[in-house]
Motif scaffolding. Structure first.
Motif, PDB file in Angstrom:
ATOM      1  N   GLN A 177       0.829  -1.209   0.000  1.00 35.54           N
ATOM      2  CA  GLN A 177       0.000   0.000   0.000  1.00 35.54           C
ATOM      3  C   GLN A 177       0.866   1.264   0.000  1.00 35.54           C
ATOM      4  OE1 GLN A 177      -3.236   0.370  -0.307  1.00 35.54           O
ATOM      5  NE2 GLN A 177      -4.046  -1.680   0.036  1.00 35.54           N
ATOM      6  N   VAL A 178       1.928   1.256   0.816  1.00 42.33           N
ATOM      7  CA  VAL A 178       2.781   2.446   0.902  1.00 42.33           C
ATOM      8  C   VAL A 178       3.496   2.640  -0.437  1.00 42.33           C
ATOM      9  CG1 VAL A 178       4.903   1.441   1.876  1.00 42.33           C
ATOM     10  CG2 VAL A 178       4.298   3.752   2.454  1.00 42.33           C
ATOM     11  N   ALA A 179       3.911   1.540  -1.057  1.00 43.31           N
ATOM     12  CA  ALA A 179       4.561   1.626  -2.363  1.00 43.31           C
ATOM     13  C   ALA A 179       3.595   2.200  -3.387  1.00 43.31           C
ATOM     14  CB  ALA A 179       5.028   0.243  -2.801  1.00 43.31           C
ATOM     15  N   GLY A 180       2.329   1.857  -3.211  1.00 46.13           N
ATOM     16  CA  GLY A 180       1.308   2.289  -4.160  1.00 46.13           C
ATOM     17  C   GLY A 180       1.085   3.791  -4.186  1.00 46.13           C
ATOM     18  N   ARG A 181       1.549   4.483  -3.144  1.00 48.82           N
ATOM     19  CA  ARG A 181       1.414   5.950  -3.137  1.00 48.82           C
ATOM     20  C   ARG A 181       2.386   6.566  -4.130  1.00 48.82           C
ATOM     21  NH1 ARG A 181      -2.681   5.147  -2.326  1.00 48.82           N
ATOM     22  NH2 ARG A 181      -2.550   3.091  -1.425  1.00 48.82           N
ATOM     23  N   ALA A 182       3.448   5.832  -4.483  1.00 52.43           N
ATOM     24  CA  ALA A 182       4.568   6.424  -5.232  1.00 52.43           C
ATOM     25  C   ALA A 182       4.490   6.128  -6.718  1.00 52.43           C
ATOM     26  CB  ALA A 182       5.880   5.888  -4.665  1.00 52.43           C
TER      27      ALA A 182
END
Ligand SMILES: [Zn+2]
Ligand SMILES: [Zn+2]
Length: 658
Positions: free
Chosen positions: A509-514
């Motif tokens: 999910q955190v990677a998906g912000r980028a």
């Protein structure tokens, strides 16, 4: 005069239903006031029964002209009461708006027919869909009857736009839609997008609103004035006369599970609701829960995927940074600092993901090893620099910061570890000209502060964001090209079996912000366990690979979702009393039909002066587990032994924490 008899659910912690009489005919689902003991209590009539021989008391007042809940809704409450082994009165009460929990207010229902013209005005959509989205919408709109379907869309693949088309289809048929979201106050995007599209037909419902605002929304949805509700778990059972579809966004999110009191999962209640009223339910996620994936595998759930980002940019690449034997600066490896510096030079944004707020998680004496601990919890106090306080994150108690060690009186006190505050200070020193935004519970307490912070981030092209898991929920940061995950090892080493699953979900999910605008984004994962199998699976950035491998491990080791689990939790001021009670409870469980583990101390073994212990029950089938629990619950409530009265105990079905 004729006498009618009714079963009444009353919000008391007793696992039974109570019978009262009245000379009026009352429709089940209606609120009434009854005498209970010496007090007046609110009750909900659950059914009319034949004449009974038991001595009954009269129903004092029939509070409403019309029932609040329909027969179907009462059926779902009964299911929840049986499934979670929780008193029916408390189950119903927890889904009543606060205004209706009192015996003095009367509910006045009104029915409004939907206005097709308003709906047709909303037929223009902001964006055009790509071919995958079109396919998904078609697939979902063709579902008939009860059909739970996983919408697995990678981060940035435009799930919300798919929901919007499905909602629209329902509105055209004059049906209403319930959209559940984990934490609306933290993720205003879904709300604003749906409101942009459907305007006044949309209402929100969550715990940050005032009771009267919530009640207004509740009434409007019930009457049909509002056609779409976006709500958190308490919205799962808002009555709706013509519900056509339920959407559970971010279905994997653990905040769907209530951890205190009535420990239900709003996701599961929503699925049951869809089943009972025979409508489709969409479970959306980029990182579906293992439970859902197993049901897909068993063909009990359907699935449709969105595999591409709407921006057509590449997903971020994962790199695992070995931090053994590395000198960290406020938790950051030199390589990570270098990567941040490069990102800033390119005028882009970097994000540091760390799940610890405050300055440092520990405050210690380097001379005698004294450690600042909470008085009433077994939890070390977190040093908060800005507030100049030592704070317990379990009970929120705050203490002054001593200058000398309370144990040896030496002035050798220091802190250990890194939290968001410390990272902010360090990064300000390292990059003095760069704007740095910190997003955690402490920086977003004021109303509107989250929105301000988010618009600041989105209006600046470069900068650093530091945040806890709050930062990763559904936000879209167009300029973000680097993510550093600082402290994920607790997910690998935790005793909670769900911790690995959650770590994987958070990283994806955190990677998906980028990388939403440029497509060259990198995720640096700092770890001391670089050879950990699960971490290596995540390296591909493919959540399903990770999930499949984890499911295999779970199957081999007999862990959920391959077995069914519940815990009996005991809390009291004395650890020994808990252990005695849970050992006593064991005699009511047929141990040949399940695996019993414990009593063991909970991971949060002491909170606010109370010790917590668990007894874990694992069974091969859901039915078997439920039977064992029903017998246990019944026996314990009838139990004459004093020991079960000395502790607070409760059953947690499908627990997430131990
Ligand atoms: Zn000391
Ligand atoms: Zn505490």
């Amino acid at each position: 005069m004729s006498k009618f008899f009714y079963n009444v659910a009353i919000a008391v912690p007793l696992r039974q239903i109570f019978t009262y009489h009245s000379n009026q005919q009352i429709i089940p689902g209606t609120r009434v006031a009854v005498k209970f003991g010496r007090t007046n209590k609110l009750g909900i009539v659950t059914e009319a029964i034949n004449e009974t021989n038991i001595k009954t008391k009269p129903i004092h007042i029939v509070l409403d002209d019309l029932p609040i809940f329909s027969k179907t809704e009462l059926k779902i409450f009964q299911w929840a009461s049986d499934y979670y082994l929780h008193p029916i009165g408390e189950v119903i009460n927890s889904f009543l708006p606060t205004n209706l929990r009192q015996t003095k207010n009367t509910f006045e229902a009104e029915t409004i027919e939907g206005n097709k013209e308003i709906i047709e005005q909303n037929s223009e959509f902001e964006t055009t869909l790509n071919s995958e989205q079109i396919k998904a919408v078609k697939f979902l709109n063709e579902l008939k009857g009860f059909m739970p379907t996983l919408l697995h869309g990678v981060t940035g693949s435009g799930k919300t736009e798919v929901y919007i088309r499905c909602i629209y289809e329902q509105l055209l048929n004059n049906k209403s839609v319930l959209v559940l979201a984990p934490e609306i106050a933290l993720t205003p995007q879904l709300e604003s997008r749906v409101k942009d599209q459907f305007g006044d037909l949309v209402g929100v419902y969550h715990s940050k609103m005032t009771p009267s605002a919530r009640y207004k929304t509740w009434k409007k949805f019930r009457s049909g004035e509002i056609k779409v509700i976006i709500g958190t778990r308490s919205a799962a059972m808002i009555p709706a006369p013509k519900l056509g579809l339920i959407v559970v966004d971010e279905e994997h999110d653990s905040s769907y599970k209530q951890q205190e009191g009535f420990k239900f999962s709003a996701r599961d209640i929503a699925i049951k609701r869809a089943q009972i009223i025979k409508i489709p339910i969409i479970l959306g996620s980029a990182t579906p829960s293992l439970r859902t994936l197993k049901l897909v595998e068993e063909k009990k759930f359907k699935t449709i995927s969105l595999t591409k980002r709407v921006t057509q940019k590449n997903p971020p690449k994962f790199t695992i940074l070995d931090i053994n034997d590395v000198q960290l600066v406020s938790g950051l490896a030199p390589q990570a600092i270098e990567a941040i510096s490069q990102t800033l030079k390119q005028k882009k944004q970097a994000m540091i993901f760390i799940n610890r707020r405050g300055f440092a998680p520990q405050f210690i004496c380097s001379y005698c090893d004294w450690k600042a601990m909470c008085n009433s919890c077994d939890s070390s106090l977190v040093f908060h620099h800005q507030a100049a306080r030592l704070i317990c994150h379990r009970c929120d108690s705050a203490f002054g910061v001593p200058t000398h060690c309370p144990n040896c009186s030496k002035a050798q006190l220091s802190f250990l570890g890194t939290g968001t505050e410390q990272l902010e200070e360090t990064l300000k020193e390292l990059f003095p000209k760069i704007s740095i935004h910190r997003m955690d519970r402490d920086s977003t307490t004021k109303a509107g502060s989250l929105e301000t912070l988010l618009s600041e981030i989105n209006n600046s092209d470069t900068g650093i964001l530091i945040g806890t898991q709050m930062l990763i929920k559904g936000h879209d940061f167009p300029n973000l090209e680097l993510v550093v995950a600082v402290d994920i090892d607790q997910g690998i080493t935790s005793l909670n079996s769900s911790a690995v699953e959650e770590m994987g979900q958070q990283l994806i999910q955190v990677a998906g912000r980028a990388g939403r605008s440029y497509g060259n984004a990198t995720v640096l994962v700092q770890s001391r366990y670089v050879n950990d199998q699960n971490l290596l699976q995540l390296k591909s950035g493919n959540y399903l690979n990770f999930a499949k491998s984890l499911m295999k491990q779970r199957q081999l080791t007999n862990q959920p979702p391959y077995i069914f689990e519940a815990s009996i939790k005991a809390s009291s001021p004395k650890a020994q009393t808990n252990i005695e009670m849970l050992n006593h409870a064991k005699q009511f469980i047929d141990s040949s039909k399940c695996l019993l583990i414990g009593p063991i101390p909970a991971i949060q073994s002491k909170v606010r002066g109370s010790y917590n212990h668990h007894l874990l029950i694992q069974a091969n089938t859901r039915t078997r587990l439920n039977k064992l629990l029903a017998h246990l619950s019944h026996s314990l409530s009838k139990d004459k032994n004093n020991i079960s009265k000395k502790v607070r105990w409760g059953i947690n079905v499908d627990p997430l924490e131990f």
